[in-house]
Write an enzyme that holds these catalytic residues in place. Structure first.
Site, mmCIF file in Angstrom:
data_model
loop_
_atom_site.group_PDB
_atom_site.id
_atom_site.type_symbol
_atom_site.label_atom_id
_atom_site.label_comp_id
_atom_site.label_asym_id
_atom_site.label_seq_id
_atom_site.Cartn_x
_atom_site.Cartn_y
_atom_site.Cartn_z
ATOM 1 N N ASP A 185 0.994 1.246 3.311
ATOM 2 C CA ASP A 185 1.864 0.881 3.824
ATOM 3 C C ASP A 185 2.563 -0.305 4.926
ATOM 4 O O ASP A 185 2.450 -1.194 4.725
ATOM 5 C CB ASP A 185 1.653 2.503 4.867
ATOM 6 C CG ASP A 185 2.678 3.099 5.538
ATOM 7 O OD1 ASP A 185 4.037 3.471 4.636
ATOM 8 O OD2 ASP A 185 3.140 3.037 6.832
ATOM 9 N N TYR A 218 9.106 0.006 13.028
ATOM 10 C CA TYR A 218 9.722 0.187 12.536
ATOM 11 C C TYR A 218 11.174 -1.045 13.351
ATOM 12 O O TYR A 218 12.332 -0.733 13.194
ATOM 13 C CB TYR A 218 10.117 1.383 12.332
ATOM 14 C CG TYR A 218 9.306 2.352 11.712
ATOM 15 C CD1 TYR A 218 9.141 2.325 10.083
ATOM 16 C CD2 TYR A 218 7.795 2.742 12.230
ATOM 17 C CE1 TYR A 218 8.822 2.744 9.554
ATOM 18 C CE2 TYR A 218 6.877 3.568 11.334
ATOM 19 C CZ TYR A 218 7.259 3.448 9.800
ATOM 20 O OH TYR A 218 6.137 4.015 9.214
ATOM 21 N N HIS A 257 1.882 9.025 -1.288
ATOM 22 C CA HIS A 257 2.013 7.396 -0.278
ATOM 23 C C HIS A 257 0.730 7.111 -0.481
ATOM 24 O O HIS A 257 0.495 6.002 -0.382
ATOM 25 C CB HIS A 257 2.701 8.073 0.438
ATOM 26 C CG HIS A 257 2.841 6.561 1.565
ATOM 27 N ND1 HIS A 257 3.134 6.025 0.689
ATOM 28 C CD2 HIS A 257 2.354 6.634 3.338
ATOM 29 C CE1 HIS A 257 3.546 5.255 2.338
ATOM 30 N NE2 HIS A 257 3.357 5.880 3.173
#
Length: 329
Positions: free
Chosen positions: A105, A235, A300
């Site tokens: 990730d 982010y 994921h």
């Protein structure tokens, strides 16, 4: 997790929490969102039992790592996080010129960046979930994501400081983490205002077999102490990363790489990703890519969902490049 030791290390003005176990060549594990060092618990114990020193830090803004300016997203670029890691390695492994690297990730994105900026420090990289993303010099990433997926796409929703944190607080830390960790849909994750994950916080959320209540409790305790802002700042720095990394446009990742992803992973099912991974794009940008492994019916969090398989993949990959003789499987 009693055998895993914990310590704090001062790096680049922050106090970094580091978990480690074992002795031997160092394997560095980098976690993603919304996780912390704990996500690597299965891999760390396994690698330690096979002759390696497994090290997993809480990256800046996460878990037990303190001192990062949480209210300033500009302090969470890949350059700063890679700088933390380089300084950490200098302190905890001064006699090792190169180490093995494993990422997932956001940890995978940091790992790609680390190999791009400082390939001299890495023996080999096993990355999971997020493939390398070459810089597009003509368009900023958030603009591209918003055009492709709309304003409710989770990365777009994370951009405004404080906004998503307030919505997370309304449904509770535990519910937020359960929804993220249990997400297995291959489509894009959208978080509409007022609806977020599309279910009621009061509706029981069954956990998958690979995630226990004890695991969830550990994550909840970490995020109730630190909040989500530190992780969300990664982010919020995406466009700034794009600006700062202009010198690396068209640069290649020149370390040996193995890439593993689940076929239900939302990142693998993003528009254009499968073509890039399987039709030569990834190999062009990562010329020493040795193999791409796609695990069937896996989501994921591949290393948590299939720890035994991932452990073997990591060990076999590392054995190929290790100068020391580690125990066989």
């Amino acid at each position: 997790m009693e055998a895993i030791e914990h310590k704090k290390v001062d790096v680049n003005g922050i106090n970094m929490h580091v978990a480690e176990i074992g002795n031997g060549p160092l394997v560095l594990f980098l976690h993603g969102f919304p996780e912390c060092w704990y996500t690597w618990r299965h891999q760390m114990v396994f690698m330690a039992s096979h002759g390696h020193r497994a090290v997993a830090p809480d990256l800046r803004g996460y878990g037990g790592t303190t001192g990062a300016p949480i209210n300033d997203p500009t302090k969470f670029t890949t350059l700063q996080v890679v700088g933390d890691i380089i300084e950490l390695l200098k302190i905890i492994a001064p006699d090792e010129d190169k180490v093995f690297l494993v990422g997932h990730d956001w940890g995978a994105m940091i790992a790609w960046a680390l190999c791009l900026y400082r390939p001299d420090k890495i023996k080999g990289l096993l990355n999971m979930s997020v493939c390398f993303s070459p810089r597009n010099p003509t368009r900023k990433p958030i603009e591209t994501l918003r055009a492709a997926h709309g304003p409710d796409y989770y990365i777009c929703r994370f951009q405004e400081p404080g906004e998503i944190e307030k919505e997370f607080a309304e449904i509770g830390t535990k519910r937020v983490l359960e929804n993220f960790l249990c997400y297995r849909a291959p489509g894009p994750l959208v978080l509409p205002k007022g609806k977020l994950f599309g279910d009621s916080p009061d509706t029981p959320r069954p956990l998958p077999s690979w995630l226990s209540e004890e695991d969830v409790t550990y994550y909840v305790n970490q995020y109730e102490q630190t909040g989500f802002t530190g992780g969300l700042n990664y982010y919020r720095a995406i466009d700034l990363n794009w600006e700062l990394t202009a010198p690396w446009t068209e640069a290649q990742v020149k370390v040996p790489v193995k890439f593993i992803v689940g076929d239900l992973d939302l990142t693998y099912n993003a528009p254009g990703t499968k073509h890039y991974v399987h039709k030569g794009g990834l190999k062009k940008d990562v010329p020493f890519l040795e193999e791409v492994v796609v695990l069937k019916d896996v989501g994921h969090f591949v290393h948590e969902e299939k720890p035994d398989e991932i452990n073997k993949y990591i060990h076999r990959f590392i054995q190929k490049f290790s100068s020391s003789k580690c125990s066989a499987l």
